[in-house]
Scaffold this motif. Sequence first.
Motif, PDB file in Angstrom:
ATOM      1  N   LEU A  16      66.164 -60.211  78.441  1.00 10.50           N
ATOM      2  CA  LEU A  16      67.251 -59.630  77.654  1.00 10.50           C
ATOM      3  C   LEU A  16      68.080 -60.728  76.977  1.00 10.50           C
ATOM      4  N   ILE A  17      68.358 -61.801  77.711  1.00 10.80           N
ATOM      5  CA  ILE A  17      69.147 -62.904  77.143  1.00 10.80           C
ATOM      6  C   ILE A  17      68.389 -63.583  76.006  1.00 10.80           C
ATOM      7  N   ILE A  18      67.104 -63.863  76.227  1.00  6.85           N
ATOM      8  CA  ILE A  18      66.303 -64.541  75.204  1.00  6.85           C
ATOM      9  C   ILE A  18      66.187 -63.693  73.948  1.00  6.85           C
ATOM     10  N   VAL A  19      65.887 -62.422  74.130  1.00  9.70           N
ATOM     11  CA  VAL A  19      65.738 -61.524  72.971  1.00  9.70           C
ATOM     12  C   VAL A  19      67.053 -61.404  72.214  1.00  9.70           C
ATOM     13  N   ALA A  20      68.150 -61.232  72.954  1.00 11.18           N
ATOM     14  CA  ALA A  20      69.453 -61.098  72.297  1.00 11.18           C
ATOM     15  C   ALA A  20      69.791 -62.364  71.507  1.00 11.18           C
ATOM     16  N   ALA A  21      69.568 -63.527  72.110  1.00  9.68           N
ATOM     17  CA  ALA A  21      69.875 -64.788  71.432  1.00  9.68           C
ATOM     18  C   ALA A  21      69.036 -64.965  70.173  1.00  9.68           C
ATOM     19  N   LEU A  22      67.756 -64.582  70.247  1.00 11.33           N
ATOM     20  CA  LEU A  22      66.857 -64.778  69.101  1.00 11.33           C
ATOM     21  C   LEU A  22      67.122 -63.797  67.960  1.00 11.33           C
ATOM     22  N   TRP A  23      67.838 -62.718  68.226  1.00  8.93           N
ATOM     23  CA  TRP A  23      68.177 -61.788  67.146  1.00  8.93           C
ATOM     24  C   TRP A  23      69.601 -61.968  66.638  1.00  8.93           C
ATOM     25  N   ILE A  24      70.481 -62.509  67.470  1.00  2.00           N
ATOM     26  CA  ILE A  24      71.883 -62.653  67.075  1.00  2.00           C
ATOM     27  C   ILE A  24      72.162 -63.993  66.395  1.00  2.00           C
ATOM     28  N   MET A  25      71.601 -65.076  66.931  1.00  2.00           N
ATOM     29  CA  MET A  25      71.990 -66.407  66.479  1.00  2.00           C
ATOM     30  C   MET A  25      71.265 -66.934  65.233  1.00  2.00           C
ATOM     31  N   PRO A  26      69.964 -66.678  65.041  1.00  2.00           N
ATOM     32  CA  PRO A  26      69.292 -67.223  63.854  1.00  2.00           C
ATOM     33  C   PRO A  26      69.854 -66.649  62.555  1.00  2.00           C
ATOM     34  N   THR A  27      69.817 -67.435  61.510  1.00  2.71           N
ATOM     35  CA  THR A  27      70.318 -66.978  60.212  1.00  2.71           C
ATOM     36  C   THR A  27      69.281 -66.168  59.448  1.00  2.71           C
ATOM     37  N   LYS A  28      68.016 -66.282  59.833  1.00 10.08           N
ATOM     38  CA  LYS A  28      66.988 -65.489  59.174  1.00 10.08           C
ATOM     39  C   LYS A  28      65.844 -65.203  60.145  1.00 10.08           C
ATOM     40  N   HIS A  29      65.054 -64.179  59.812  1.00  5.76           N
ATOM     41  CA  HIS A  29      63.888 -63.813  60.605  1.00  5.76           C
ATOM     42  C   HIS A  29      62.713 -63.533  59.677  1.00  5.76           C
ATOM     43  N   GLN A  30      61.518 -63.655  60.211  1.00  2.00           N
ATOM     44  CA  GLN A  30      60.337 -63.315  59.442  1.00  2.00           C
ATOM     45  C   GLN A  30      60.243 -61.798  59.288  1.00  2.00           C
ATOM     46  N   SER A  31      59.539 -61.369  58.254  1.00  2.23           N
ATOM     47  CA  SER A  31      59.386 -59.945  58.008  1.00  2.23           C
ATOM     48  C   SER A  31      58.478 -59.310  59.064  1.00  2.23           C
ATOM     49  N   PHE A  32      58.561 -57.991  59.160  1.00  2.00           N
ATOM     50  CA  PHE A  32      57.707 -57.259  60.101  1.00  2.00           C
ATOM     51  C   PHE A  32      56.234 -57.471  59.758  1.00  2.00           C
ATOM     52  N   SER A  33      55.936 -57.455  58.474  1.00  2.00           N
ATOM     53  CA  SER A  33      54.555 -57.633  58.030  1.00  2.00           C
ATOM     54  C   SER A  33      54.013 -59.004  58.437  1.00  2.00           C
ATOM     55  N   TRP A  34      54.795 -60.057  58.204  1.00  2.00           N
ATOM     56  CA  TRP A  34      54.347 -61.401  58.559  1.00  2.00           C
ATOM     57  C   TRP A  34      54.192 -61.537  60.069  1.00  2.00           C
ATOM     58  N   THR A  35      55.165 -61.014  60.793  1.00  2.00           N
ATOM     59  CA  THR A  35      55.152 -61.146  62.250  1.00  2.00           C
ATOM     60  C   THR A  35      53.932 -60.481  62.866  1.00  2.00           C
ATOM     61  N   MET A  36      53.500 -59.362  62.293  1.00  2.00           N
ATOM     62  CA  MET A  36      52.392 -58.618  62.873  1.00  2.00           C
ATOM     63  C   MET A  36      51.020 -59.043  62.342  1.00  2.00           C
TER      64      MET A  36
END
Length: 326
Positions: free
Chosen positions: A95-115
Amino acid sequence: MTHPAVCSYKRHWAWYVGWFNFLGEVAVTAAIDYGAATTMMAFAALTFGVVPTALNTFVLFLLIITVHGLLNTFGVNLVNLLSGVSAWWHIVGVLIIVAALWIMPTKHQSFSWTMTAWHNETGFTFMPFVFLMGLLMAQYTYTGYDASAHVAEETRNASIAAPKGIVMSVLISIIGGWILLYSITAAIQDGSEAGLTALNATATGLPPAQVFLDALNNPTMAKFLLFIVCGAQFFCGMASVTANSRMSYAFSRDDAIPGSKLCKKVNPRTGTPTNSIWLCIVLSSGSTSPMSPPCCCVGSRARNSRRARGTWAGGAQSSGGSRSSG
């Protein structure tokens, strides 16, 4: 009425299945503890400036697996306590890792790229084989529900608790594991071929550690998340040694492996199958040795080979990716 020939085939299949299970448990114990050593070396690199090498990683692996052997031999009550801590460590840690990786980064890869993104640095060019190698990461799931069966004899109210453990380990792995892996992949900051190659060549020796550093832009938080992963993998390795030794102990009671007379003995003082525990420790250590056959230690050596160490992106993973949560 069952035909005698059918019963004979059943015995043969049981023997084959038992041996595959036994060898698989040895391999997965080696892989988990070597993965823990790799993660701890990455943590040491970030925290103390230690340079990860094949030698110091292997030495740390031997130390970790020896500690797990000692805990399972003499610290039965402590193992029971740590198993309870482990369950909460994994749940809260994810829970801590997931929360940190969604709250703190300024950008994320798209769903299409990730999958769907694909990046291969295994050294192999036959893509169906590379894809199958990527699926090996999911094989750790078998340790979870398999362990519930192996320790059923030592479980209170086993007729209910053991099946419940099997079902819950699968459900948690499916849901929690997928969320964790998706979150780490989506947090990769540079998804280009060059970026993934650089990520794979990180000085920490562990691409997920570099993902934490790049995505969070906060070294202290990255170290904290990596510490959580270290603990999870340590607990996982401890449980794997327990399951491995119980499986070999049960198999020995059927005189199905060499040295069964020794391996099926139970230490009267500790109540544990001591000989089975150390048989598993020795075999797992040997399978990870630089002198062992390549097929026995592909998962461990891949982490220290610049050519073979792969990084996983999206739905596919190249060989040698690291498990994130034990």
